[in-house]
Design a protein around this motif. Structure first.
Motif, short mmCIF file in Angstrom:
data_model
loop_
_atom_site.label_atom_id
_atom_site.label_comp_id
_atom_site.label_asym_id
_atom_site.label_seq_id
_atom_site.Cartn_x
_atom_site.Cartn_y
_atom_site.Cartn_z
N ALA A 27 -4.69 12.25 -1.06
CA ALA A 27 -5.73 11.46 -1.71
C ALA A 27 -5.33 9.99 -1.82
CB ALA A 27 -6.02 12.03 -3.10
N LYS A 28 -4.06 9.77 -2.18
CA LYS A 28 -3.59 8.39 -2.30
C LYS A 28 -3.41 7.74 -0.92
CE LYS A 28 -3.58 9.29 -6.61
NZ LYS A 28 -4.62 10.27 -7.02
N THR A 29 -3.08 8.55 0.08
CA THR A 29 -2.98 8.03 1.44
C THR A 29 -4.34 7.59 1.95
OG1 THR A 29 -1.09 9.47 1.91
CG2 THR A 29 -2.30 8.62 3.81
N ALA A 30 -5.38 8.31 1.58
CA ALA A 30 -6.73 7.91 1.97
C ALA A 30 -7.08 6.55 1.38
CB ALA A 30 -7.74 8.96 1.50
N VAL A 77 -7.48 0.50 2.14
CA VAL A 77 -6.95 -0.82 1.77
C VAL A 77 -6.45 -1.55 3.01
CG1 VAL A 77 -5.06 -1.98 0.57
CG2 VAL A 77 -6.40 -0.25 -0.62
N CYS A 78 -5.76 -0.84 3.88
CA CYS A 78 -5.16 -1.47 5.07
C CYS A 78 -6.19 -1.80 6.15
CB CYS A 78 -4.10 -0.54 5.67
SG CYS A 78 -2.65 -0.30 4.62
N LEU A 79 -7.24 -0.99 6.27
CA LEU A 79 -8.18 -1.16 7.38
C LEU A 79 -9.54 -1.70 6.96
CD1 LEU A 79 -7.54 2.18 9.35
CD2 LEU A 79 -6.44 -0.05 9.65
N PRO A 95 0.80 -1.23 0.00
CA PRO A 95 0.00 0.00 0.00
C PRO A 95 0.84 1.28 0.00
CG PRO A 95 -0.88 -1.58 1.56
CD PRO A 95 0.43 -2.13 1.10
N VAL A 96 2.10 1.19 0.43
CA VAL A 96 2.97 2.36 0.41
C VAL A 96 3.12 2.91 -1.01
CG1 VAL A 96 5.12 1.07 0.11
CG2 VAL A 96 5.17 3.30 1.23
N ARG A 140 -0.86 -3.11 9.92
CA ARG A 140 0.60 -2.95 10.03
C ARG A 140 1.21 -2.29 8.81
NH1 ARG A 140 1.80 -9.11 11.50
NH2 ARG A 140 0.21 -9.25 9.85
N ASP A 141 0.53 -2.39 7.67
CA ASP A 141 1.04 -1.78 6.44
C ASP A 141 0.84 -0.27 6.41
OD1 ASP A 141 1.91 -4.16 4.92
OD2 ASP A 141 -0.20 -4.72 5.04
#
Length: 249
Positions: A145-148, A153-155, A32-33, A174-175
């Motif tokens: 926007a991409k962090t959102a 994706v992670c949660l 996801p990074v 954790r990601d």
């Protein structure tokens, strides 16, 4: 492998001709990074619009057009689908069925109008900023926007098999650590007016949190449409938040 993941992210999040491959997609899906890292590139490209000469309204129009030429209409379609789902009454299954319907309803049309109109207004507002600050806010908003999207994706838990399940199946909370590390430097981009980007970047977490709460209550989970809407809404909120923060600082 990290560069491969970023290439996969750029291919998924934009219309840049970086090439598509199964290897790049898998690398992107597992990391996801790659979302905020791609946001740095896309934000930098969009920020060049703020350097154009001309009336603010003209530059704002070019900004909107450039945004969708670069990123494509897919994420905007997520806004429309979520707007239709929000407008209809019923249980999560009923709302999900409305999202799958290709017809555009009143809720979707209204949501798209607000987002596109708001983005035009954001482009107008950028004209009131010093050029250096405007560039920083655009880059920061795209990273946000991409962090959102990465946060969801992670949660998030997917409602059905598809894009969302492919991305959420191999990731967890954790990601989020690497995602935050990749996005955090964007808060300091506007060093001459730090409040602008310091406020803009965290909107990714705020919008993602609000959408995740809403999606769990009304849809029983996230989907590709939720990811797309997170991207569009965060960009919009982040730019306006950055401009307001600069104005009040």
């Amino acid at each position: 492998m990290a560069l491969t993941a970023v290439r996969g992210a750029v291919g998924f999040l934009s219309r840049l001709p970086v090439g598509q491959s199964e290897v790049a997609w898998r690398a992107f899906g597992d990391r996801p990074v790659a979302f905020p890292l791609a946001g740095w590139l896309l934000g930098g490209l969009l920020a060049t619009v703020t350097l154009l000469p001309g009336p603010d309204a003209t530059v704002a129009t070019v900004f909107v057009v450039a945004t969708y030429l670069l990123t494509g209409p897919t994420h905007a379609d997520g806004v429309a689908d979520l707007g239709d789902a929000a407008a209809v009454h019923g249980d999560p299954e009923r709302r999900r069925s409305v999202m799958r319907d290709s017809d555009l309803g009143a809720g979707g049309a209204l949501a798209l109008t607000v987002v596109v109109g708001g983005l035009f207004a954001a482009g107008l507002s950028l004209g009131s900023l010093p050029v250096r600050t405007a560039v920083a806010v655009v880059v920061a908003s795209e990273v946000a926007a991409k962090t959102a999207m990465a946060t969801l994706v992670c949660l998030g838990t997917a409602t059905h098999e598809g894009l969302a399940s492919a991305l959420t199946a191999t990731t967890d909370a954790r990601d989020l650590g690497p995602v935050v590390v990749a996005a955090a430097p964007a808060t300091a981009l506007s060093w001459t007016a730090p409040a602008a980007t310091l406020v803009a970047v965290p909107t990714g977490a705020v919008v993602a949190g609000a959408l995740l709460w809403w999606a769990r209550r009304t849809l029983d989970g996230v989907s590709g449409d939720v990811f797309g809407a997170a991207n569009e809404l965060t960009r919009l909120v982040a730019i306006h938040a950055g401009v307001v923060a600069w104005t009040l600082s």
